[in-house]
Design a protein around this motif. Sequence first.
Motif, PDB file in Angstrom:
ATOM      1  N   LEU A   1      49.322  12.848 -39.469  1.00 53.34           N
ATOM      2  CA  LEU A   1      50.374  13.900 -39.404  1.00 53.34           C
ATOM      3  C   LEU A   1      49.706  15.052 -40.015  1.00 53.34           C
ATOM      4  CD1 LEU A   1      53.401  14.423 -38.798  1.00 53.34           C
ATOM      5  CD2 LEU A   1      53.741  13.784 -41.261  1.00 53.34           C
ATOM      6  N   SER A   2      48.772  15.039 -41.050  1.00 56.44           N
ATOM      7  CA  SER A   2      48.067  16.363 -41.382  1.00 56.44           C
ATOM      8  C   SER A   2      47.074  17.002 -40.245  1.00 56.44           C
ATOM      9  CB  SER A   2      47.324  15.826 -42.535  1.00 56.44           C
ATOM     10  OG  SER A   2      46.327  16.949 -43.036  1.00 56.44           O
TER      11      SER A   2
ATOM     12  N   LYS B   1      53.887   5.050 -35.798  1.00 57.72           N
ATOM     13  CA  LYS B   1      54.841   5.161 -36.672  1.00 57.72           C
ATOM     14  C   LYS B   1      55.668   3.884 -36.731  1.00 57.72           C
ATOM     15  CE  LYS B   1      58.121   8.165 -34.359  1.00 57.72           C
ATOM     16  NZ  LYS B   1      58.568   9.471 -34.544  1.00 57.72           N
TER      17      LYS B   1
ATOM     18  N   LYS C   1      50.911   3.648 -44.796  1.00 55.30           N
ATOM     19  CA  LYS C   1      51.411   4.980 -44.947  1.00 55.30           C
ATOM     20  C   LYS C   1      50.471   6.277 -45.115  1.00 55.30           C
ATOM     21  CE  LYS C   1      54.840   7.420 -47.633  1.00 55.30           C
ATOM     22  NZ  LYS C   1      55.806   7.444 -48.724  1.00 55.30           N
ATOM     23  N   SER C   2      49.292   5.833 -45.708  1.00 56.30           N
ATOM     24  CA  SER C   2      48.392   6.934 -45.852  1.00 56.30           C
ATOM     25  C   SER C   2      47.486   7.335 -44.285  1.00 56.30           C
ATOM     26  CB  SER C   2      47.284   6.416 -46.792  1.00 56.30           C
ATOM     27  OG  SER C   2      46.419   5.173 -46.248  1.00 56.30           O
TER      28      SER C   2
ATOM     29  N   TYR D   1      50.524   9.063 -33.022  1.00 59.75           N
ATOM     30  CA  TYR D   1      51.517   9.026 -33.980  1.00 59.75           C
ATOM     31  C   TYR D   1      52.513   8.266 -33.852  1.00 59.75           C
ATOM     32  CZ  TYR D   1      54.406  10.506 -38.101  1.00 59.75           C
ATOM     33  OH  TYR D   1      55.294  10.427 -38.995  1.00 59.75           O
TER      34      TYR D   1
ATOM     35  N   GLU E   1      49.830   9.797 -43.063  1.00 59.10           N
ATOM     36  CA  GLU E   1      50.007  11.133 -43.558  1.00 59.10           C
ATOM     37  C   GLU E   1      48.766  11.479 -42.834  1.00 59.10           C
ATOM     38  OE1 GLU E   1      50.598  10.217 -47.613  1.00 59.10           O
ATOM     39  OE2 GLU E   1      52.596   9.614 -47.511  1.00 59.10           O
ATOM     40  N   SER E   2      47.572  11.032 -43.105  1.00 62.63           N
ATOM     41  CA  SER E   2      46.496  11.526 -42.411  1.00 62.63           C
ATOM     42  C   SER E   2      46.571  12.084 -41.165  1.00 62.63           C
ATOM     43  CB  SER E   2      45.288  10.648 -42.615  1.00 62.63           C
ATOM     44  OG  SER E   2      43.948  11.216 -42.100  1.00 62.63           O
TER      45      SER E   2
END
Length: 70
Positions: A38-39, A24, A31-32, A20, A35-36
């Motif tokens: 990070l989830s 970043k 962005k998706s 990550y 976010e994935s």
Amino acid sequence: MSSEYEQNVGKLLAEKTERYDKMKNDPSVSKSELESLLSEIESLESLYENYNLGMNYFRRAKGGRAGLRE
């Protein structure tokens, strides 16, 4: 003392966090995707914490798991 489960989840968590941090700063990453990832990191953190909370009872209890085998 840590179990194989804790070691493996911790290892995955470290790998995902490192990935990550690299992603970043990369402008070509959507962005998706971030976010994935990070989830996934949040899920691994929850798994690790929940396991530790559940196991603390057994690790601190007098006799450990011996009482379960009666």
